[in-house]
Enzyme design. Structure first.
Site, PDB file in Angstrom:
ATOM      1  CD1 TRP A 134       1.008   4.423  51.018  1.00 49.17           C
ATOM      2  CD2 TRP A 134      -0.788   4.817  52.471  1.00 49.17           C
ATOM      3  NE1 TRP A 134       1.083   3.600  52.306  1.00 49.17           N
ATOM      4  CE2 TRP A 134      -0.109   3.839  53.053  1.00 49.17           C
ATOM      5  CE3 TRP A 134      -1.915   5.037  53.242  1.00 49.17           C
ATOM      6  CZ2 TRP A 134      -0.221   3.033  54.257  1.00 49.17           C
ATOM      7  CZ3 TRP A 134      -2.087   4.506  54.521  1.00 49.17           C
ATOM      8  CH2 TRP A 134      -1.390   3.433  54.841  1.00 49.17           C
TER       9      TRP A 134
ATOM     10  CG  ASP B 143      -2.007  -0.903   1.193  1.00 49.02           C
ATOM     11  OD1 ASP B 143      -2.443  -1.314  -0.008  1.00 49.02           O
ATOM     12  OD2 ASP B 143      -2.593  -1.360   2.262  1.00 49.02           O
TER      13      ASP B 143
ATOM     14  CG  ASP C 288       9.832   1.231  50.928  1.00 50.24           C
ATOM     15  OD1 ASP C 288       9.037   1.901  50.263  1.00 50.24           O
ATOM     16  OD2 ASP C 288       9.412   0.603  51.991  1.00 50.24           O
TER      17      ASP C 288
ATOM     18  CG  ASP D 220       2.348   0.124  52.129  1.00 51.69           C
ATOM     19  OD1 ASP D 220       2.873  -0.787  51.515  1.00 51.69           O
ATOM     20  OD2 ASP D 220       2.754   1.329  52.589  1.00 51.69           O
TER      21      ASP D 220
END
Ligand code: DGJ
Length: 747
Positions: A200, A70, A488, A558
């Site tokens: 959180w 194409d 962390d 958490d």
């Protein structure tokens, strides 16, 4: 009113050879044409762009794969529709710079030393840059600002990686005020936007809304990826497909364009519907408080913005992303190992870790088939609670008089490997490190230093800080037999000052901090090739395709409440593979909602992801140990299918749904695993019929229950067609009940 305006063709244009380029078919240069069209093919999609008559790089096509032969016509800029909207603003560009009357979202905005802020980028040249990859060089019409746009398409998924490199070849410094990684243009149509937000302990909410005139900004100004929004989007075309929510986004049908940004610092994605109803997406560094000074000869490289297309709805889009992440993003790509089943100490003992206590829990964890024992926060410095210790990465002698070795040896003797929690970028003011180097934290001199969780952020952009963090981590892994780090990061930025460098360079902190984070992780993995790392930021605050190049898994939240987790895991799965989605079984009643659930329900909620145990095993009964042991063994047997298979979200847990169900099918269709959750049945109504998906139609599959049962009359063995069309009628009633089953293809 309509004003007329003469269009000037860029002077460099006649000198360029015409190029027709295809990433999938190889590179095909042909001359004698007057246009340049660049095309990339991969998976089921084609992406094409070209140079218009003014010399701008203009998108042409992004969607379903086109025929190999194409021909795509060269793009034309829009005519002037009104004197208020110049063609520069109405013509879509691959990377629109702010200048010449641009009112739509710009990709690049620059201030020059002489005060000029006008920047107009024209195409200079293009070249193949490896298999499926292409680079286009753009330059300002008069100034020495060059931009290289990088494109690289994955042959399997059709997911396109785009980024930009901005180079200052002026004689004086310039300030980059905005730099996107890419801009994406969709066909003009009606759409529904999906995106993820949270907070959180409440991450991964899927939002869906119609795209209307104006802009929807999804962003983080927090210096990190953030819980508030995640750098992912999906845009579903409204005129096709079955909806599973209040809007028209089809789960398994219809066209979807999606993207994800690989950046762990402040980011922004803007989805706009322009005044001419064009839909564009711009994403990259967040321009808020941005100001990257680029000296003569320097370059700024943006993050990568990945984009893809599916004509199988949002389900098809997420399956493409999952496969791509496993094959190309994760450190163990293309064949990441399913995650070991971990035990994590945090919810059981919090900061109260010590040698005897951890050894006792480790014995119990090993007895149920856990593979990896992870000691969380509390083992170092003067860490009794969150007021002290961060920064002082020596083993606390009161808790571990003989160092970590006795515990690690014990864990190994129980047949598990050992993992440890660290939070390297953080510092408590009550630490030896802070007393020695108060200047190492992000701060503006003379201004307050706002603490969160009693901690400040070390400025990783500072070379001494970078070296300190890299050094202590290297020592920790050299001196101890550690297989895994839980990394962390428990707060976001405030007062992001960096006074060790001249004022005009201080805002570079938004980029250099993240680059140094990535380089610490990369170096650590190089020196310790067996180490595996989890990205955690108080739960899911740092999950993005940037950090995932260096980390093997993430901690999504958490909030470990097994019912809340169903919606979170569902939301998470739109953007990220279950391979990386850790889920712990914790105690009941749960601290977050005070909700009481059975251990079986909690186990199954976590088994629909990468399983972990985080409960206080000291409180478990013998029956609890037996249940967990049986279910962990069942999980191990089918884990690869659950976490790396093709995911079908059969019944959504969102929007107050009373039921939810999902199914994953192994890549070779030899196995499928299903999970179903009845959160509350009413008036004796049963669980909805489960019509499975993605199976081999003609193959025979044998049904086996991990937990639960079906109505009498359900066959043990039936064809893929039977399971998909007739479906399974589960016998599942009550509150917080769960079932899980496997289907194995018969030979
Ligand atoms: C936040 C994490 O998300 C928790 O899993 C845990 O590691 C604590 N930090 C420890 O301080």
């Amino acid at each position: 009113m309509k004003n007329s305006r003469t269009v000037h063709v860029c002077s460099i244009f006649p000198f360029l050879l015409a190029i027709v380029w295809s990433g999938f078919l190889g590179v095909d240069f042909s001359s004698g044409q007057t246009s340049q069209v660049f095309r990339l093919d991969g998976g089921n999609s084609t992406y094409a762009f070209g140079v218009n008559e003014r010399g701008e790089l203009q998108p042409i096509y992004w969607g379903g794969r086109l025929g190999a032969h194409d021909v795509l016509a060269a793009p034309h800029s829009m005519p002037e529709m009104a004197s208020f909207d110049s063609p520069y603003t109405t013509t879509p560009q691959e990377y629109a710079s702010w200048g010449a009357g641009l009112f739509t979202e710009s990709a690049l905005k620059v201030t020059f030393a002489d005060g000029n802020r006008d920047l107009v980028l024209h195409f200079v040249s293009g070249k193949a840059a490896g298999a499926g990859a292409f680079e286009a060089l753009l330059k300002d019409i008069s100034r020495e600002i060059y931009v290289t746009l990088r494109y690289s398409m994955d042959v399997e998924s059709g997911i396109l990686a785009r980024s930009a490199v901005i180079e200052n070849r002026e004689k004086q410094a310039v300030v980059i005020e905005q730099a996107a990684a890419a801009q994406w243009t969709l066909p003009t149509a009606r759409y529904t936007l999906s995106y993820l937000t949270g907070r959180w302990a409440g991450e991964w909410t899927l939002n869906q809304e119609p795209i209307q005139g104006g802009s929807r900004v999804i962003e983080s100004r927090r210096g990190t990826t953030g819980h508030q929004a995640n750098p992912w989007f999906a845009i579903s075309r409204d005129d096709s497909g079955k909806s599973v929510g209040p809007f028209a986004a089809g789960e398994e049908h219809g066209e979807v364009w999606f993207g994800a940004l690989a950046w762990s610092g402040s980011w922004r994605i803007t989805v706009e519907k322009t005044q001419l109803d064009a839909v564009r997406v711009t994403g990259g560094f967040n321009p808020f408080d941005f100001g990257y000074q680029l000296k003569p000869g320097e370059k700024l490289e943006t993050p990568i913005f990945y984009g893809g297309y599916s004509n199988h709805g949002l389900g098809g889009a997420s399956r493409l992303l999952h496969r791509f992440e496993n094959a190309h993003i994760l450190p163990q790509s293309p064949n990441p190992k399913p995650r070991p089943v971990i035990y994590n100490s945090w919810e059981a003992t919090e900061f109260r870790v010590d040698e005897a206590g951890q050894m006792a829990i480790a014995e119990k964890a090993a007895s149920i088939g856990v593979d990896r024992f992870v000691m969380d926060d509390g083992w170092f410095g003067q860490r009794k609670d969150d007021h002290a210790g961060l920064g002082d990465w020596y083993v606390n002698k009161e808790k571990f008089p003989h160092g970590l070795k006795p515990l690690i040896d014990k864990v190994h003797s129980l047949g598990m490997d050992f993992g440890l929690w660290v939070e390297p970028e953080m510092i408590n003011p009550d630490s030896d490190l802070y007393r020695k180097h108060p200047d190492w934290v992000l701060n503006f001199p003379g201004r307050p230093r706002s603490e969160s969780r009693n901690q400040l952020i070390l400025n990783l952009a500072h070379p001494d800080v970078r070296d300190y963090i890299a050094g202590f981590l290297d020592r920790l892994l050299t001196e101890n037999d550690i297989a895994f780090l839980k990394w962390d990061y428990n707060r976001n930025w405030s007062e992001p000052g960096w006074d060790a460098v001249p004022v005009e360079e201080q805002k570079r902190v938004y980029v250099e901090f993240i680059r140094n984070l990535y380089s610490i992780l990369a170096d650590l993995r190089k020196k310790h090739p067996k180490i595996e790392i989890e990205s955690c930021s108080g739960g899911g605050g740092r999950v993005d395709l940037g950090i995932l190049r260096y980390t093997d898994e993430v901690w999504p939240s958490d909030n470990t409440d097994p019912f809340d987790r169903l919606s979170m895991q569902d939301g998470f799965s739109y953007a990220y593979t279950p391979q990386i989605m850790m889920a712990w079984v914790t105690d009941s009643p749960h601290w977050r909602n005070d909700r009481t659930t059975s251990l079986t329900y909690r186990m199954l909620s976590s088994m629909d992801a990468s399983l972990g145990i985080g409960a206080n095993l000291n409180k478990w009964t013998p029956e609890d140990f037996a249940t967990a042991k049986r279910l962990i063994a069942a999980y191990h047997a089918v884990q690869k299918t659950i976490v790396q298979g093709d995911l079908y979200r059969l019944i959504s847990p969102r929007d107050g749904s009373k039921f939810s169900a999902s199914e994953t099918v192994a890549a070779d269709k030899s196995q499928a695993v299903g999970f179903a959750f009845a959160n509350s049945t009413e008036e004796g109504r049963g669980f909805p019929l489960l019509e499975l998906q993605g199976l081999d139609r003609e193959a025979q599959y044998k049904l086996a229950w991990i937990e639960g049962k079906a109505f009498p009359g359900t066959p043990e063995v039936a064809s893929g067609d039977w399971w998909m069309h007739h479906g399974i009628q589960l016998d599942l009633r009550g509150d917080f009940q769960a079932a899980a089953f496997r289907l194995d293809r018969q030979h």
